[in-house]
Design an enzyme around this catalytic site. Sequence first.
Site, PDB file in Angstrom:
ATOM      1  N   ASN A  21       0.865  -1.182   0.000  1.00 46.32           N
ATOM      2  CA  ASN A  21       0.000   0.000   0.000  1.00 46.32           C
ATOM      3  C   ASN A  21       0.906   1.238   0.000  1.00 46.32           C
ATOM      4  O   ASN A  21       1.497   1.568   1.014  1.00 46.32           O
ATOM      5  CB  ASN A  21      -0.907  -0.011   1.241  1.00 46.32           C
ATOM      6  CG  ASN A  21      -1.729   1.261   1.364  1.00 46.32           C
ATOM      7  OD1 ASN A  21      -1.905   1.986   0.381  1.00 46.32           O
ATOM      8  ND2 ASN A  21      -2.222   1.548   2.556  1.00 46.32           N
ATOM      9  N   GLU A  56      -6.714   5.076   7.731  1.00 49.12           N
ATOM     10  CA  GLU A  56      -6.458   6.486   7.387  1.00 49.12           C
ATOM     11  C   GLU A  56      -7.681   7.109   6.713  1.00 49.12           C
ATOM     12  O   GLU A  56      -7.967   8.292   6.895  1.00 49.12           O
ATOM     13  CB  GLU A  56      -5.211   6.585   6.494  1.00 49.12           C
ATOM     14  CG  GLU A  56      -3.940   6.319   7.297  1.00 49.12           C
ATOM     15  CD  GLU A  56      -2.801   5.708   6.517  1.00 49.12           C
ATOM     16  OE1 GLU A  56      -2.839   5.730   5.274  1.00 49.12           O
ATOM     17  OE2 GLU A  56      -1.871   5.184   7.155  1.00 49.12           O
ATOM     18  N   SER A  61       3.169  -2.437  10.189  1.00 49.32           N
ATOM     19  CA  SER A  61       4.628  -2.529  10.331  1.00 49.32           C
ATOM     20  C   SER A  61       5.188  -3.904   9.957  1.00 49.32           C
ATOM     21  O   SER A  61       6.121  -4.397  10.595  1.00 49.32           O
ATOM     22  CB  SER A  61       5.057  -2.121  11.742  1.00 49.32           C
ATOM     23  OG  SER A  61       4.703  -0.770  11.987  1.00 49.32           O
ATOM     24  N   GLU A 120      -5.783  -4.802  10.570  1.00 47.05           N
ATOM     25  CA  GLU A 120      -4.725  -3.815  10.746  1.00 47.05           C
ATOM     26  C   GLU A 120      -4.942  -3.052  12.048  1.00 47.05           C
ATOM     27  O   GLU A 120      -5.707  -2.065  12.078  1.00 47.05           O
ATOM     28  CB  GLU A 120      -4.743  -2.817   9.587  1.00 47.05           C
ATOM     29  CG  GLU A 120      -4.469  -3.442   8.248  1.00 47.05           C
ATOM     30  CD  GLU A 120      -3.780  -2.448   7.314  1.00 47.05           C
ATOM     31  OE1 GLU A 120      -2.683  -2.736   6.877  1.00 47.05           O
ATOM     32  OE2 GLU A 120      -4.343  -1.366   7.070  1.00 47.05           O
ATOM     33  N   LYS A 126       0.023   4.307  -0.314  1.00 43.40           N
ATOM     34  CA  LYS A 126      -0.643   5.506   0.212  1.00 43.40           C
ATOM     35  C   LYS A 126      -0.424   6.678  -0.771  1.00 43.40           C
ATOM     36  O   LYS A 126      -0.346   6.438  -1.963  1.00 43.40           O
ATOM     37  CB  LYS A 126      -0.127   5.838   1.610  1.00 43.40           C
ATOM     38  CG  LYS A 126      -0.047   4.604   2.507  1.00 43.40           C
ATOM     39  CD  LYS A 126       0.220   4.911   3.921  1.00 43.40           C
ATOM     40  CE  LYS A 126       0.421   3.615   4.668  1.00 43.40           C
ATOM     41  NZ  LYS A 126       0.219   3.730   6.093  1.00 43.40           N
ATOM     42  N   GLY A 128       2.414   2.060  10.516  1.00 47.17           N
ATOM     43  CA  GLY A 128       3.418   3.103  10.333  1.00 47.17           C
ATOM     44  C   GLY A 128       4.141   3.492  11.612  1.00 47.17           C
ATOM     45  O   GLY A 128       4.825   4.513  11.661  1.00 47.17           O
ATOM     46  N   HIS A 144      -9.526   1.614   4.882  1.00 48.92           N
ATOM     47  CA  HIS A 144      -8.231   1.728   5.563  1.00 48.92           C
ATOM     48  C   HIS A 144      -8.402   2.704   6.730  1.00 48.92           C
ATOM     49  O   HIS A 144      -9.157   3.675   6.626  1.00 48.92           O
ATOM     50  CB  HIS A 144      -7.171   2.226   4.573  1.00 48.92           C
ATOM     51  CG  HIS A 144      -5.788   2.141   5.118  1.00 48.92           C
ATOM     52  ND1 HIS A 144      -5.292   3.062   6.006  1.00 48.92           N
ATOM     53  CD2 HIS A 144      -4.794   1.232   4.922  1.00 48.92           C
ATOM     54  CE1 HIS A 144      -4.038   2.726   6.329  1.00 48.92           C
ATOM     55  NE2 HIS A 144      -3.719   1.609   5.688  1.00 48.92           N
TER      56      HIS A 144
HETATM   57  C1  PEP Z   1      -0.801   0.121   5.772  1.00 51.72           C
HETATM   58  O1  PEP Z   1      -0.635   1.169   5.159  1.00 51.72           O
HETATM   59  O2  PEP Z   1      -1.833  -0.523   5.607  1.00 51.72           O
HETATM   60  C2  PEP Z   1       0.256  -0.332   6.679  1.00 51.72           C
HETATM   61  C3  PEP Z   1       0.070  -1.451   7.315  1.00 51.72           C
HETATM   62  O3  PEP Z   1       1.379   0.464   6.787  1.00 51.72           O
HETATM   63  P1  PEP Z   1       2.775   0.033   7.474  1.00 51.72           P
HETATM   64  O4  PEP Z   1       3.158  -1.309   6.906  1.00 51.72           O
HETATM   65  O5  PEP Z   1       3.734   1.108   7.086  1.00 51.72           O
HETATM   66  O6  PEP Z   1       2.537  -0.055   8.947  1.00 51.72           O
END
Ligand code: PEP
Length: 242
Positions: free
Chosen positions: A9, A98, A204, A166, A11, A172, A96
């Site tokens: 992803n 975000e 992460s 998630e 973003k 992040g 997501h």
């Molecule tokens: C994500 O954007 O869904 C995500 C899990 O980001 P990261 O791997 O950077 O934590």
Amino acid sequence: MKKLVIIGNWKMNKNLHETQEFLSDFEKEYLNNKRKINKKIEFGIAAPFTNLFLLKDKIFKSVAQNFSNFDSGAYTGEVSASMLKDLGVSMVVLGHSERRQYFNETNEVVNKKTLQAIKENITPIVCVGETLEEYEAGQTKDVIAKQLKESLAGVEDFSKVIIAYEPVWAIGTGKTATAEIAQDICSFIRENTSKKVVIQYGGSVSPSNIEELMSQKDINGALVGGASLKADSFIKLLTLNK
Ligand code: PEP
């Protein structure tokens, strides 16, 4: 090995030039590491809309990060499923954290988009996860159960959706849920949906923890932000860091 679905992803990262650079690096890394990538790993990249045309007909799936729940018409600023299908998009990330946090996307909206994706033959990757506050208050399973019930209302065939667990506190932040926590919640998600649904873990994920996470019984893949931005690190995810 079980089938795994690993999606990067990006973003709101990478302009056209940076995407072209990634693709050229990725092609080289892929050829050098092809033997180490198991055929059962399906992979793709969720790029910004503006770069999706560059991902058409590549070895990975082209994935959108959002789309409209409407078919077409007077919805300024929106992008429809059929427009994305023209570009070769076969999956879409929905709900997501975000988007839930910054764009007020509710379970109801995520549900409309999920049903739209299924109708349009695009696989929705529906994200669920608890905040740090909810995690610390021991509310994880209640939060996830509500998100699943409301976001997936009306879904009849769970082989047509992917669910990504998630935990918001792990996105992040460099903090990963332990493999035990991730497995426990993914198993809870399976019990609350269907035996056949593909469940990803996200938060992460990196080359150093992917192997342990992917070996968990109820984890069938990963949704990866930061570690998917560089071709060499993305390839290491696909070889499970071999
Ligand atoms: C994500 O954007 O869904 C995500 C899990 O980001 P990261 O791997 O950077 O934590």
